[in-house]
Write a protein that holds these residues in place. Structure first.
Motif, mmCIF file in Angstrom:
data_model
loop_
_atom_site.group_PDB
_atom_site.id
_atom_site.type_symbol
_atom_site.label_atom_id
_atom_site.label_comp_id
_atom_site.label_asym_id
_atom_site.label_seq_id
_atom_site.Cartn_x
_atom_site.Cartn_y
_atom_site.Cartn_z
ATOM 1 N N TYR A 231 -123.758 -94.148 25.336
ATOM 2 C CA TYR A 231 -124.819 -93.502 26.127
ATOM 3 C C TYR A 231 -125.802 -92.775 25.217
ATOM 4 C CZ TYR A 231 -127.212 -90.396 29.384
ATOM 5 O OH TYR A 231 -128.189 -89.741 30.114
ATOM 6 N N GLY A 232 -125.261 -92.134 24.175
ATOM 7 C CA GLY A 232 -126.162 -91.387 23.305
ATOM 8 C C GLY A 232 -125.473 -90.940 22.033
ATOM 9 N N VAL A 233 -126.278 -90.330 21.153
ATOM 10 C CA VAL A 233 -125.718 -89.737 19.944
ATOM 11 C C VAL A 233 -126.146 -88.265 19.886
ATOM 12 C CG1 VAL A 233 -125.619 -91.862 18.583
ATOM 13 C CG2 VAL A 233 -127.717 -90.482 18.562
ATOM 14 N N ARG A 234 -125.252 -87.398 19.382
ATOM 15 C CA ARG A 234 -125.595 -85.981 19.233
ATOM 16 C C ARG A 234 -125.821 -85.677 17.766
ATOM 17 N NH1 ARG A 234 -122.865 -80.484 18.888
ATOM 18 N NH2 ARG A 234 -120.764 -81.400 18.975
ATOM 19 N N LEU A 235 -126.939 -85.043 17.468
ATOM 20 C CA LEU A 235 -127.235 -84.588 16.106
ATOM 21 C C LEU A 235 -127.110 -83.070 16.101
ATOM 22 C CD1 LEU A 235 -128.994 -87.345 16.546
ATOM 23 C CD2 LEU A 235 -130.034 -86.653 14.379
ATOM 24 N N ASP A 236 -126.127 -82.577 15.360
ATOM 25 C CA ASP A 236 -125.903 -81.130 15.236
ATOM 26 C C ASP A 236 -126.008 -80.805 13.751
ATOM 27 O OD1 ASP A 236 -123.459 -78.828 15.032
ATOM 28 O OD2 ASP A 236 -124.865 -78.638 16.669
ATOM 29 N N THR A 237 -127.032 -81.421 13.142
ATOM 30 C CA THR A 237 -127.201 -81.372 11.692
ATOM 31 C C THR A 237 -127.165 -79.943 11.167
ATOM 32 O OG1 THR A 237 -128.571 -83.323 11.949
ATOM 33 C CG2 THR A 237 -128.732 -82.146 9.834
ATOM 34 N N PRO A 238 -126.326 -79.674 10.162
ATOM 35 C CA PRO A 238 -126.257 -78.300 9.627
ATOM 36 C C PRO A 238 -127.627 -77.856 9.108
ATOM 37 C CG PRO A 238 -125.027 -79.837 8.219
ATOM 38 C CD PRO A 238 -125.421 -80.592 9.449
ATOM 39 N N ALA A 239 -127.918 -76.593 9.271
ATOM 40 C CA ALA A 239 -129.241 -76.051 8.883
ATOM 41 C C ALA A 239 -129.573 -76.417 7.441
ATOM 42 C CB ALA A 239 -129.224 -74.535 9.073
ATOM 43 N N SER A 240 -128.554 -76.418 6.570
ATOM 44 C CA SER A 240 -128.803 -76.688 5.138
ATOM 45 C C SER A 240 -129.317 -78.103 4.923
ATOM 46 C CB SER A 240 -127.489 -76.524 4.374
ATOM 47 O OG SER A 240 -126.536 -77.429 4.935
ATOM 48 N N ARG A 241 -129.081 -78.990 5.907
ATOM 49 C CA ARG A 241 -129.513 -80.392 5.777
ATOM 50 C C ARG A 241 -130.589 -80.750 6.778
ATOM 51 N NH1 ARG A 241 -125.321 -79.490 3.110
ATOM 52 N NH2 ARG A 241 -123.940 -81.048 2.145
ATOM 53 N N ARG A 242 -131.090 -79.757 7.528
ATOM 54 C CA ARG A 242 -131.962 -80.108 8.654
ATOM 55 C C ARG A 242 -133.370 -80.496 8.231
ATOM 56 N NH1 ARG A 242 -130.835 -78.003 14.746
ATOM 57 N NH2 ARG A 242 -128.692 -78.626 14.229
ATOM 58 N N GLY A 243 -133.884 -79.907 7.173
ATOM 59 C CA GLY A 243 -135.212 -80.301 6.667
ATOM 60 C C GLY A 243 -136.195 -80.447 7.813
ATOM 61 N N ASN A 244 -136.894 -81.615 7.861
ATOM 62 C CA ASN A 244 -137.825 -81.841 8.971
ATOM 63 C C ASN A 244 -137.078 -82.606 10.070
ATOM 64 O OD1 ASN A 244 -139.650 -82.906 10.791
ATOM 65 N ND2 ASN A 244 -141.310 -82.966 9.276
ATOM 66 N N PHE A 245 -136.473 -81.835 10.986
ATOM 67 C CA PHE A 245 -135.569 -82.415 11.979
ATOM 68 C C PHE A 245 -136.304 -83.408 12.879
ATOM 69 C CE2 PHE A 245 -131.581 -82.876 13.586
ATOM 70 C CZ PHE A 245 -131.282 -82.310 14.811
ATOM 71 N N LEU A 246 -137.583 -83.123 13.141
ATOM 72 C CA LEU A 246 -138.361 -84.028 14.003
ATOM 73 C C LEU A 246 -138.475 -85.404 13.358
ATOM 74 C CD1 LEU A 246 -139.973 -84.018 16.687
ATOM 75 C CD2 LEU A 246 -142.038 -83.595 15.321
ATOM 76 N N ARG A 247 -138.714 -85.409 12.030
ATOM 77 C CA ARG A 247 -138.834 -86.691 11.303
ATOM 78 C C ARG A 247 -137.499 -87.429 11.313
ATOM 79 N NH1 ARG A 247 -143.388 -88.143 11.917
ATOM 80 N NH2 ARG A 247 -145.158 -86.999 11.015
ATOM 81 N N ILE A 248 -136.380 -86.663 11.164
ATOM 82 C CA ILE A 248 -135.049 -87.298 11.193
ATOM 83 C C ILE A 248 -134.850 -87.975 12.560
ATOM 84 C CG2 ILE A 248 -132.563 -86.843 11.203
ATOM 85 C CD1 ILE A 248 -133.081 -84.517 9.252
ATOM 86 N N LEU A 249 -135.218 -87.266 13.628
ATOM 87 C CA LEU A 249 -135.067 -87.815 14.987
ATOM 88 C C LEU A 249 -135.964 -89.034 15.168
ATOM 89 C CD1 LEU A 249 -134.989 -84.354 16.752
ATOM 90 C CD2 LEU A 249 -133.128 -86.025 16.814
ATOM 91 N N GLN A 250 -137.191 -88.956 14.634
ATOM 92 C CA GLN A 250 -138.133 -90.095 14.746
ATOM 93 C C GLN A 250 -137.525 -91.323 14.071
ATOM 94 O OE1 GLN A 250 -141.620 -89.785 12.304
ATOM 95 N NE2 GLN A 250 -142.897 -90.995 13.750
ATOM 96 N N GLU A 251 -136.928 -91.099 12.903
ATOM 97 C CA GLU A 251 -136.330 -92.196 12.118
ATOM 98 C C GLU A 251 -135.151 -92.808 12.882
ATOM 99 O OE1 GLU A 251 -134.426 -92.170 7.688
ATOM 100 O OE2 GLU A 251 -135.981 -90.655 8.115
ATOM 101 N N VAL A 252 -134.296 -91.945 13.406
ATOM 102 C CA VAL A 252 -133.116 -92.437 14.151
ATOM 103 C C VAL A 252 -133.585 -93.243 15.372
ATOM 104 C CG1 VAL A 252 -131.148 -91.712 15.550
ATOM 105 C CG2 VAL A 252 -131.605 -90.579 13.354
ATOM 106 N N ARG A 253 -134.575 -92.723 16.093
ATOM 107 C CA ARG A 253 -135.122 -93.429 17.254
ATOM 108 C C ARG A 253 -135.673 -94.811 16.837
ATOM 109 N NH1 ARG A 253 -133.565 -92.985 21.773
ATOM 110 N NH2 ARG A 253 -133.237 -95.206 21.358
ATOM 111 N N TRP A 254 -136.404 -94.820 15.728
ATOM 112 C CA TRP A 254 -137.015 -96.064 15.238
ATOM 113 C C TRP A 254 -135.924 -97.099 14.935
ATOM 114 C CZ3 TRP A 254 -141.805 -98.192 14.204
ATOM 115 C CH2 TRP A 254 -141.826 -99.295 13.319
ATOM 116 N N GLU A 255 -134.910 -96.683 14.185
ATOM 117 C CA GLU A 255 -133.854 -97.605 13.757
ATOM 118 C C GLU A 255 -133.072 -98.127 14.959
ATOM 119 O OE1 GLU A 255 -135.078 -97.218 9.768
ATOM 120 O OE2 GLU A 255 -133.830 -98.708 10.817
#
Ligand code: PCP
Length: 396
Positions: A231-255
């Motif tokens: 149904y979905g995936v949860r991203l609870d990325t640790p703050a130390s690795r979060r960087g630009n979280f929006l870009r990470i989400l965009q990339e995951v959505r794209w892939e």
């Protein structure tokens, strides 16, 4: 019997033990001096957290259980009402010595629940039709988790995480999987497959994809493992690795979309509030909000006497006399006028400029200790809040 927790229960509160000592002394002094007065006391907030323009009134149901049988009359806004500063949300009338001892408890019941419901409403307002799940019970004392999550739910959250909270609101608790499952199963694919094998089919399969590897590759792996069943995936990325979280989400959505997994939804949690929600909305389908809601700033309600023996009387900084809060059923504009007709105020304000009708939202709730108002279920109160939210703007 030795108490296991450092908490008060309903009997402690009803017996007046959860009160500030100076209220206890005040009652002693009044009784010693044979002084008692028929008073009206109202509850207002002079300011709201986050410089908000409105708040969500919550905690009334627990107060109602306290009021039951007390020699008082209460007028109240319905639970879930959106209110403005200086507008009374509740008014108690009676002999001061019959209810003064409960000021601490009543304020506690209203201030915290309303703070949580207001923060939940702000998050839901910005998440629009995206899910907002209350994930914050772990940040507060477990004995109040059901109250916290009920307040978050009536404030607008789409779901709660704790078993007991689900029972209280009459809805199934919601959750994905914790990092501990991935660590114990070895990786997110094994954990997700085990979840799919063991957990009831009606539970949405949402895989956690930030435990060991990069979110993008963990997401592709679980999508390939479960395909349509995911149904979905949860991203609870640790703050130390979060960087630009929006870009990470965009990339995951794209892939995901590139590989035909358009059905897989993106769920995020960790350090979220209404500000983060606005930022992440372009790619997110649902949010798990913890600390920001469960430990929301309280609404700073105060209880103040406004009438003594039927005559308006209040301390400095307070407007005396009993009041009505008129709200237009068209545009939800609201205004405060005296309860009693008098020359100073145009009492009969029936229609709003928008053509809507003004109605007093402070309604009789308790009459001589008898509950006379409806006591809607949590779901109905939530629907009432969501309906109002459509009429109240919110700018950050
Ligand atoms: C936390 C857990 C909470 C989320 C984040 C709330 O993740 O999922 O529900 O976070 P917040 O209070 O910052 O809003 P973890 O602590 O990583 O826990 P778990 O492995 O149990 O998901």
């Amino acid at each position: 019997m030795e108490r296991k927790l450092f908490t008060a229960d309903f009997e402690d509160i009803k017996s007046g033990r959860v009160t500030d000592i100076y209220f206890d002394r005040t009652i002693k002094i009044l009784k010693a001096k044979g002084i008692d007065k028929w008073v009206k006391a109202e509850f207002i907030a002079k300011s709201l957290p986050d410089d908000g323009e409105w708040g969500v009134f919550a905690g009334l149901e627990e107060c109602t259980r306290l009021f039951e049988g007390m020699k008082i009359n209460v007028r109240s806004m319905p639970e879930g009402a959106i209110f403005k500063t200086y507008h009374p949300v509740l008014e108690i009338e009676g002999m001061y010595t019959d209810f003064g001892i409960y000021e601490t408890a009543i304020l506690g019941l209203l201030c915290q629940a309303s703070g949580i419901a207001t923060k939940a409403a702000r998050c839901k307002k910005f998440a629009e039709d995206r899910g907002v799940i209350s994930f914050g019970a772990r940040r507060m004392h477990p004995s109040i988790a059901p109250m916290i999550e009920r307040s978050a739910y009536i404030g607008g959250c789409d779901g709660v995480a704790v078993l007991m909270s689900g029972e209280l609101i009459g809805a199934d608790p919601v959750g994905t999987m914790p990092h501990s499952l991935i660590i114990l199963m070895g990786n997110s694919v094994e954990a997700t497959k085990a979840f799919h094998e063991v957990i009831e089919p009606q539970v949405k399969r949402v895989a956690l994809v930030d435990t060991f590897g990069d979110e993008k590759f963990e997401t592709i792996a679980v999508a390939e493992a479960l395909g349509e069943k995911l149904y979905g995936v949860r991203l609870d990325t640790p703050a130390s690795r979060r960087g630009n979280f929006l870009r990470i989400l965009q990339e995951v959505r794209w892939e995901l979309d590139l590989r035909g997994y358009q059905h897989v939804k993106l769920f995020v949690s960790g350090g979220l509030d209404e500000h983060k929600i606005i930022e992440l909305n372009p790619y997110v389908d649902a949010y798990g909000v913890g600390t920001a809601i469960s430990s929301a700033k309280v609404i700073d309600f105060a209880m103040d006497i406004i009438e003594v023996d039927g005559k308006p009387l209040a301390k400095r900084g307070k407007m005396s006399g009993s009041k009505r809060v008129l709200r237009c059923n068209g545009c939800y504009n609201s205004m405060m006028i005296p309860l009693k007709e008098n020359s100073g105020f145009k009492s009969q304000i029936s229609n709003c400029e928008c053509g809507g009708d003004f109605r007093d939202i402070l309604q009789s709730h308790v009459e001589e200790g008898k509950i006379v108002a409806d006591r809607p279920a949590a779901k109905e109160i939530r629907d009432y809040v969501l309906n109002q939210l459509r009429h109240f703007s919110l700018c950050l």
